[in-house]
Design an enzyme around this catalytic site. Sequence first.
Site, mmCIF file in Angstrom:
data_model
loop_
_atom_site.group_PDB
_atom_site.id
_atom_site.type_symbol
_atom_site.label_atom_id
_atom_site.label_comp_id
_atom_site.label_asym_id
_atom_site.label_seq_id
_atom_site.Cartn_x
_atom_site.Cartn_y
_atom_site.Cartn_z
ATOM 1 N N GLU A 154 -25.583 5.388 -34.513
ATOM 2 C CA GLU A 154 -25.772 3.956 -34.299
ATOM 3 C C GLU A 154 -25.219 3.535 -32.949
ATOM 4 O O GLU A 154 -25.892 2.841 -32.189
ATOM 5 C CB GLU A 154 -25.115 3.159 -35.425
ATOM 6 C CG GLU A 154 -25.232 1.658 -35.279
ATOM 7 C CD GLU A 154 -26.654 1.138 -35.330
ATOM 8 O OE1 GLU A 154 -26.896 0.048 -34.781
ATOM 9 O OE2 GLU A 154 -27.546 1.782 -35.914
ATOM 10 N N ILE B 222 -22.334 4.843 -29.660
ATOM 11 C CA ILE B 222 -21.293 5.647 -29.047
ATOM 12 C C ILE B 222 -20.831 4.871 -27.823
ATOM 13 O O ILE B 222 -21.660 4.342 -27.068
ATOM 14 C CB ILE B 222 -21.769 7.076 -28.691
ATOM 15 C CG1 ILE B 222 -20.612 7.917 -28.159
ATOM 16 C CG2 ILE B 222 -22.958 7.058 -27.768
ATOM 17 C CD1 ILE B 222 -20.928 9.406 -28.039
ATOM 18 N N GLY C 193 -16.363 9.034 -17.528
ATOM 19 C CA GLY C 193 -16.327 10.079 -16.515
ATOM 20 C C GLY C 193 -15.207 11.080 -16.709
ATOM 21 O O GLY C 193 -14.989 11.935 -15.855
ATOM 22 N N GLY D 132 -14.917 12.960 -19.666
ATOM 23 C CA GLY D 132 -15.282 13.918 -20.702
ATOM 24 C C GLY D 132 -15.096 13.428 -22.131
ATOM 25 O O GLY D 132 -15.300 14.185 -23.074
ATOM 26 N N GLY E 227 -16.880 11.098 -23.789
ATOM 27 C CA GLY E 227 -18.180 11.029 -24.456
ATOM 28 C C GLY E 227 -18.636 12.398 -24.929
ATOM 29 O O GLY E 227 -19.166 12.539 -26.030
ATOM 30 N N TYR F 219 -27.366 12.163 -22.103
ATOM 31 C CA TYR F 219 -28.142 12.803 -23.170
ATOM 32 C C TYR F 219 -29.012 13.941 -22.645
ATOM 33 O O TYR F 219 -29.273 14.913 -23.354
ATOM 34 C CB TYR F 219 -28.998 11.777 -23.912
ATOM 35 C CG TYR F 219 -28.187 10.718 -24.611
ATOM 36 C CD1 TYR F 219 -27.082 11.045 -25.391
ATOM 37 C CD2 TYR F 219 -28.513 9.373 -24.492
ATOM 38 C CE1 TYR F 219 -26.334 10.075 -26.039
ATOM 39 C CE2 TYR F 219 -27.775 8.395 -25.137
ATOM 40 C CZ TYR F 219 -26.687 8.753 -25.907
ATOM 41 O OH TYR F 219 -25.949 7.792 -26.532
#
Length: 148
Positions: free
Chosen positions: A82, A84, A92, A94, A96, A130
């Site tokens: 849903e 993030i 920037g 790391g 994520g 992604y």
Amino acid sequence: MITIRRAVESDCPRLLELINELALYEKAPEEVTVTLEHFTKSGFGDQPVWWAFVAEENGVVQGFALYYIRYSTWKGQRMYLEDILVTEAMRGKGVGKLLFDRLIEEAKEKGLNGIVWQVLEWNEPAINFYKKYNATFGHEWVNCSISV
């Protein structure tokens, strides 16, 4: 040092703060209408409908990934990501990647056959993130919704 852990009920106020931060980034702050009570009950009540991981640094949640399980008549059970979000100050670094990798691990642990999500077409930083995972970007479907 960043720690990735499952969200707990006491994280809900902070998660809602970050959800509002995300809505502001996505140029739709007025769209967040969920109450803290409803949000908390939906994740930690008798029948939770969402789960989340948080990224924590020095006791402060700096990011999250919230998901639920959906069913595809073509593919079976899949994780639906849903939202993030990583706070602007932590982007920037790391964080994520740590969250997304944990989602992949969770999907595998649950025997799900994939993860699906949406990304705004103008959100180039997210799209580029992604792409590092070899994500497939669809262009045929139109999003629809109604309020009841």
